[in-house]
Design a protein around this motif. Structure first.
Motif, PDB file in Angstrom:
ATOM      1  N   ILE A 186       0.826  -1.206   0.000  1.00 49.60           N
ATOM      2  CA  ILE A 186       0.000   0.000   0.000  1.00 49.60           C
ATOM      3  C   ILE A 186       0.862   1.260   0.000  1.00 49.60           C
ATOM      4  O   ILE A 186       0.591   2.226  -0.726  1.00 49.60           O
ATOM      5  CB  ILE A 186      -0.947  -0.008   1.217  1.00 49.60           C
ATOM      6  CG1 ILE A 186      -2.016  -1.095   1.038  1.00 49.60           C
ATOM      7  CG2 ILE A 186      -1.605   1.357   1.410  1.00 49.60           C
ATOM      8  CD1 ILE A 186      -2.926  -1.286   2.233  1.00 49.60           C
ATOM      9  N   ALA A 187       1.919   1.265   0.811  1.00 51.28           N
ATOM     10  CA  ALA A 187       2.795   2.435   0.902  1.00 51.28           C
ATOM     11  C   ALA A 187       3.465   2.731  -0.431  1.00 51.28           C
ATOM     12  O   ALA A 187       3.505   3.888  -0.883  1.00 51.28           O
ATOM     13  CB  ALA A 187       3.846   2.211   1.995  1.00 51.28           C
ATOM     14  N   ASN A 188       4.000   1.696  -1.074  1.00 50.91           N
ATOM     15  CA  ASN A 188       4.637   1.883  -2.385  1.00 50.91           C
ATOM     16  C   ASN A 188       3.632   2.334  -3.430  1.00 50.91           C
ATOM     17  O   ASN A 188       3.935   3.167  -4.291  1.00 50.91           O
ATOM     18  CB  ASN A 188       5.311   0.575  -2.825  1.00 50.91           C
ATOM     19  CG  ASN A 188       6.661   0.364  -2.178  1.00 50.91           C
ATOM     20  OD1 ASN A 188       7.602   1.120  -2.404  1.00 50.91           O
ATOM     21  ND2 ASN A 188       6.763  -0.659  -1.356  1.00 50.91           N
ATOM     22  N   SER A 189       2.430   1.775  -3.360  1.00 51.19           N
ATOM     23  CA  SER A 189       1.377   2.132  -4.310  1.00 51.19           C
ATOM     24  C   SER A 189       0.964   3.588  -4.162  1.00 51.19           C
ATOM     25  O   SER A 189       0.712   4.286  -5.155  1.00 51.19           O
ATOM     26  CB  SER A 189       0.167   1.218  -4.086  1.00 51.19           C
ATOM     27  OG  SER A 189      -0.882   1.541  -4.957  1.00 51.19           O
ATOM     28  N   LEU A 190       0.903   4.063  -2.931  1.00 53.14           N
ATOM     29  CA  LEU A 190       0.518   5.442  -2.683  1.00 53.14           C
ATOM     30  C   LEU A 190       1.598   6.414  -3.149  1.00 53.14           C
ATOM     31  O   LEU A 190       1.310   7.499  -3.658  1.00 53.14           O
ATOM     32  CB  LEU A 190       0.240   5.650  -1.188  1.00 53.14           C
ATOM     33  CG  LEU A 190      -0.291   7.024  -0.771  1.00 53.14           C
ATOM     34  CD1 LEU A 190      -1.666   7.285  -1.376  1.00 53.14           C
ATOM     35  CD2 LEU A 190      -0.361   7.126   0.749  1.00 53.14           C
ATOM     36  N   ALA A 191       2.859   6.016  -3.000  1.00 50.65           N
ATOM     37  CA  ALA A 191       3.966   6.887  -3.385  1.00 50.65           C
ATOM     38  C   ALA A 191       4.133   6.961  -4.899  1.00 50.65           C
ATOM     39  O   ALA A 191       4.337   8.039  -5.459  1.00 50.65           O
ATOM     40  CB  ALA A 191       5.262   6.399  -2.737  1.00 50.65           C
ATOM     41  N   SER A 192       4.030   5.817  -5.573  1.00 51.07           N
ATOM     42  CA  SER A 192       4.243   5.831  -7.031  1.00 51.07           C
ATOM     43  C   SER A 192       3.628   4.615  -7.702  1.00 51.07           C
ATOM     44  O   SER A 192       4.264   3.958  -8.518  1.00 51.07           O
ATOM     45  CB  SER A 192       5.749   5.862  -7.335  1.00 51.07           C
ATOM     46  OG  SER A 192       6.387   4.729  -6.766  1.00 51.07           O
ATOM     47  N   GLY A 193       2.395   4.312  -7.356  1.00 46.36           N
ATOM     48  CA  GLY A 193       1.720   3.157  -7.942  1.00 46.36           C
ATOM     49  C   GLY A 193       0.263   3.459  -8.226  1.00 46.36           C
ATOM     50  O   GLY A 193      -0.125   4.629  -8.372  1.00 46.36           O
ATOM     51  N   PRO A 194      -0.566   2.435  -8.281  1.00 45.41           N
ATOM     52  CA  PRO A 194      -1.988   2.627  -8.604  1.00 45.41           C
ATOM     53  C   PRO A 194      -2.714   3.603  -7.683  1.00 45.41           C
ATOM     54  O   PRO A 194      -3.553   4.386  -8.145  1.00 45.41           O
ATOM     55  CB  PRO A 194      -2.562   1.211  -8.474  1.00 45.41           C
ATOM     56  CG  PRO A 194      -1.404   0.310  -8.733  1.00 45.41           C
ATOM     57  CD  PRO A 194      -0.221   1.009  -8.148  1.00 45.41           C
ATOM     58  N   LEU A 195      -2.401   3.577  -6.389  1.00 44.28           N
ATOM     59  CA  LEU A 195      -3.085   4.490  -5.462  1.00 44.28           C
ATOM     60  C   LEU A 195      -2.690   5.946  -5.696  1.00 44.28           C
ATOM     61  O   LEU A 195      -3.443   6.865  -5.362  1.00 44.28           O
ATOM     62  CB  LEU A 195      -2.772   4.110  -4.012  1.00 44.28           C
ATOM     63  CG  LEU A 195      -3.639   3.025  -3.372  1.00 44.28           C
ATOM     64  CD1 LEU A 195      -3.133   2.705  -1.977  1.00 44.28           C
ATOM     65  CD2 LEU A 195      -5.099   3.450  -3.326  1.00 44.28           C
ATOM     66  N   ALA A 196      -1.506   6.153  -6.260  1.00 45.55           N
ATOM     67  CA  ALA A 196      -1.025   7.515  -6.491  1.00 45.55           C
ATOM     68  C   ALA A 196      -1.899   8.258  -7.495  1.00 45.55           C
ATOM     69  O   ALA A 196      -1.954   9.498  -7.490  1.00 45.55           O
ATOM     70  CB  ALA A 196       0.420   7.486  -6.974  1.00 45.55           C
ATOM     71  N   SER A 197      -2.610   7.518  -8.334  1.00 49.06           N
ATOM     72  CA  SER A 197      -3.458   8.161  -9.345  1.00 49.06           C
ATOM     73  C   SER A 197      -4.885   8.387  -8.848  1.00 49.06           C
ATOM     74  O   SER A 197      -5.732   8.863  -9.601  1.00 49.06           O
ATOM     75  CB  SER A 197      -3.491   7.292 -10.612  1.00 49.06           C
ATOM     76  OG  SER A 197      -4.050   6.023 -10.327  1.00 49.06           O
ATOM     77  N   THR A 198      -5.140   8.073  -7.587  1.00 53.02           N
ATOM     78  CA  THR A 198      -6.467   8.296  -7.003  1.00 53.02           C
ATOM     79  C   THR A 198      -6.414   9.517  -6.075  1.00 53.02           C
ATOM     80  O   THR A 198      -5.379  10.161  -5.936  1.00 53.02           O
ATOM     81  CB  THR A 198      -6.924   7.072  -6.191  1.00 53.02           C
ATOM     82  OG1 THR A 198      -6.118   6.962  -4.994  1.00 53.02           O
ATOM     83  CG2 THR A 198      -6.784   5.800  -6.997  1.00 53.02           C
ATOM     84  N   VAL A 199      -7.535   9.789  -5.419  1.00 52.14           N
ATOM     85  CA  VAL A 199      -7.584  10.929  -4.495  1.00 52.14           C
ATOM     86  C   VAL A 199      -6.961  10.598  -3.139  1.00 52.14           C
ATOM     87  O   VAL A 199      -6.827  11.480  -2.289  1.00 52.14           O
ATOM     88  CB  VAL A 199      -9.035  11.399  -4.271  1.00 52.14           C
ATOM     89  CG1 VAL A 199      -9.658  11.872  -5.561  1.00 52.14           C
ATOM     90  CG2 VAL A 199      -9.870  10.292  -3.626  1.00 52.14           C
ATOM     91  N   ALA A 200      -6.589   9.338  -2.926  1.00 45.84           N
ATOM     92  CA  ALA A 200      -5.982   8.950  -1.648  1.00 45.84           C
ATOM     93  C   ALA A 200      -4.779   9.844  -1.363  1.00 45.84           C
ATOM     94  O   ALA A 200      -3.923  10.040  -2.233  1.00 45.84           O
ATOM     95  CB  ALA A 200      -5.555   7.488  -1.683  1.00 45.84           C
TER      96      ALA A 200
END
Length: 337
Positions: free
Chosen positions: A149-163
């Motif tokens: 989750i942390a990696n995703s938020l920094a530069s992955g799928p989550l990074a492209s969301t409003v999260a």
């Protein structure tokens, strides 16, 4: 714990070694490797490990405090009203179609539903609409889930969301069997259904996590949890209110299928590597001192034992036979003389 102190628990802590942001001195991979939730113990000063996607300072504590105060007063009244309904003997346990009387359960649920609507109004009036997706992970899996989750938020799928940020609970200071680490993924507006669903789909499809609903930071501020005596729902959204069960299941199955496929490819690669023919190497010549047949005095270091034509004791039997014949001849000549 005071209302304001609880509210601060949802604010990203600046200049904290257990909080990562794009301006941190180490990259996200190093951060999640260094600070693992299963290894960091909460001594009272480090209850959370944080990751933030980008710098987004917000100084709304004053408005949030006013919202929390108003919501807290509302919740207190609802709690009292629910208790009154419970103790009112004039209210039937079961509803009556004949008289139109509502049951205790129906009246309690009506009060709780009205409270949910009023809490939303208070949140939106004061702009206190931020919140988080909730998930729980066991100690033996939390490190891998959190790193993903942390990696995703920094530069992955989550990074492209409003999260905007995420946090995970560290380990308790004492042994707690069956302990579950809570993970929070923050969104700017829990009432923006489309954005909330977008984050939900990424968490399911790309991380396969078990979600436990969306909770408003205002709810956290006023201490509204699943065990609150008011009975007011502790989450703004339940999973199935956003997506049908079938779609939730499909998204998670797609994630696990991808994981299994990747494992098979990795195993196949390892097998090919192990079965690949090895290049012939140059055999090293043994040192003379390694010759097991070398003479102890070193004079015949390279000599090898020869197989003897007669016997196995290495003696010259032909020479011995010749000597024996000569002896017989000498003995016969002596007898004749």
């Amino acid at each position: 714990m005071s209302t304001l102190t609880v509210a601060l628990d949802d604010i990203f802590p600046e200049e904290n070694p257990y909080a990562w942001s794009p301006t941190s001195s180490i990259n996200i991979q190093e951060f999640v490797s260094k600070y693992k939730p299963s290894m960091v113990q909460n001594d009272g000063t480090r209850p959370w490990i944080w990751v933030r996607k980008e710098l987004s300072p917000s100084d709304r504590l004053a408005e949030e405090y006013v919202a929390a105060k108003e919501a807290s007063e509302l919740l207190q009244k609802v709690t009292e009203r629910v208790e009154e309904i419970k103790n009112d003997r004039s209210i039937p346990v079961r509803s009556s179609k004949k008289t139109g009387a509502k049951s205790k359960k129906e009246l309690r649920e009506q009060e709780q539903a009205n409270a949910t609507v009023r809490l939303k109004e208070i949140s939106q009036k004061h702009g206190y609409v931020c919140g988080k997706w909730l998930s729980f992970a066991p100690s033996d899996r939390v490190d891998a889930i959190w790193a993903s989750i942390a990696n995703s938020l920094a530069s992955g799928p989550l990074a492209s969301t409003v999260a905007s940020s995420a946090k995970v609970a560290t380990s308790p200071g004492h042994e707690t069997p069956g302990y579950q680490h809570v993970i929070c993924i923050y969104v700017p507006d829990v009432y923006d259904r489309d954005s909330v669903v977008e984050v939900m789909k990424v968490l399911l499809r790309h991380h396969g996590v078990n979600l436990s609903g969306v909770k408003s930071d205002l709810y956290t501020s006023i201490g509204l949890d699943s065990k609150h005596p008011s009975g007011v729902p502790s989450t703004v959204w339940k999973n199935t209110a956003l997506l049908p069960d079938s779609e939730i299941r499909e998204l998670k199955e797609a994630y696990y299928a991808e994981v299994m496929s990747a494992k098979k490819v990795e195993q196949h690669t390892d097998q090919n590597r192990e079965s690949a023919p090895r290049k012939p190497g140059h055999r090293k010549r043994k040192a003379e001192t390694d010759d097991p047949f070398a003479s102890d005095d070193g004079e015949c270091a390279k000599a090898k034992p020869q197989i003897q034509p007669h016997g196995s004791d290495g003696r010259d039997h032909a020479s011995e036979q010749a000597q024996e014949n000569e002896g017989r001849k000498a003995k016969k000549s002596k007898m004749l003389s």
